[in-house]
Design an enzyme around this catalytic site. Structure first.
Site: not given
Ligand code: RI2
Length: 320
Positions: A125, A194
């Site tokens: 991700c 998350d």
């Molecule tokens: P940071 C994201 O969720 C991903 O799951 C990623 O690993 C997590 O948030 C943390 O991201 P999505 O919004 O706060 O893409 O480290 O569903 O950037």
């Protein structure tokens, strides 16, 4: 209204990433506080609570969102005039945004120390916290290679490979199902979060638990980069993290699904990795084993136990 606009962008994932969602929600509350007329304290608080509820109801999984909203809204406490309430909210919002940025910077420093010269990393991700560690290791002169997954269905891997490429880091882009094929070439897995529960389980982008399981089997360490505001206080009371299930057409176009009456498309956005598949969680307070999650919630997050029973008037469940 700015809050509605921000809420729409969070829902559609134009604003995404658990940390960014939290900062943008804090900023939306700051702007909201600036706009509400200062006629009456009760009116001001009611309007703010409505805005908070709209923001929290957008996406149910990333606990950074209700934690940020709670922090900002606690600026209303002890206010005796609308002016004090406004100042309280604005100060808290600014403080949250600054603290969040510093947290990500600290995590990058701490996490980079766990990356050795010559390491090959794998990330899944697009996490600013995880990428921060990788980019900091590279910046400090370590030779590293990275495997980055595609991340179906929303392809956040594309954002990751652009960032890695821009930093000049050698990167291999692989489909999600190729992780096991390459895991023996990997020294360390680094992902974001998350939500982190009181048991040290990590909720992160769908596929993370498969990656961590594969790494565990191959004796490859798994490091999670997570600010303390991603720890979930209510899990102390047995509350489960709600896993968001998004629209089927993110996975398969409606025209195709319509031709397959016996097929149901499922699209959970996150999964849960148990603590036993995680070696370390890097927070801005330091690097901890996942089993120390309770301590973070109790000592650093600053709320959960007493405050669970009061003030948090807004509904944290996605009611859609
Ligand atoms: P940071 C994201 O969720 C991903 O799951 C990623 O690993 C997590 O948030 C943390 O991201 P999505 O919004 O706060 O893409 O480290 O569903 O950037």
């Amino acid at each position: 209204m700015f809050v509605t606009e921000t809420a729409e962008k969070i829902k559609s994932m134009e604003i995404r990433g658990a940390g960014r969602i939290a900062r943008e929600a804090a900023e939306a509350l700051r702007r909201q506080a600036d706009e509400i007329p200062l006629s009456d304290l009760e009116f001001f608080c009611r309007e703010m609570r409505g805005a908070a509820q709209t923001l929290v109801a957008t996406r149910p999984t990333a606990v950074s969102l209700p934690n940020a909203v709670h922090f900002v809204m606690s600026g209303l406490e002890r206010a005796t005039t609308p002016d004090e309430a406004r100042t309280g909210v604005i100060n808290r919002a600014v403080q949250f945004i600054q603290t969040s940025r510093h947290a990500v910077e600290n995590i990058a420093q701490f996490g980079a120390r766990h990356i050795r010269d010559g390491d090959t990393l794998l990330t899944h991700c697009n996490s600013e916290a995880a990428l921060g560690c990788i980019i900091e290791a590279h910046r400090s002169g370590k030779e590293i290679d990275v495997f980055a997954t595609e991340v179906r269905p929303r392809n956040q891997g594309l954002i990751t490979i652009r960032a890695l490429n821009d930093a000049g880091i050698k990167t291999s882009f692989i489909v999600d199902s190729a992780v096991r094929t390459f895991i023996n070439d990997v020294d360390l897995v680094i992902v974001g979060a998350d939500a982190v529960t009181v048991t040290g389980a990590v909720v992160n982008k769908i596929g993370t638990s498969q990656v961590a399981h594969t790494a565990h089997e191959a004796r490859v360490n798994v490091l999670v980069a997570a600010e303390t505001y991603k720890f979930a206080p209510r899990t102390i009371f047995g509350e489960l993290i709600q896993i968001e299930e998004r629209a089927p057409n993110e996975v398969l176009a409606d025209e195709i699904t319509r031709t397959l009456p016996h097929v149901t498309v499922r699209n959970p956005a996150f999964d849960v990795t148990p603590a036993e598949y995680i070696d370390l969680i890097v927070t801005e307070m330091g690097v901890i084993p996942p089993q120390m999650a309770y301590t973070i919630i109790r000592d650093y997050l600053g709320w959960g136990i007493e405050e669970f029973h009061k003030t948090f008037q807004i509904n944290t469940r996605n009611e859609e």
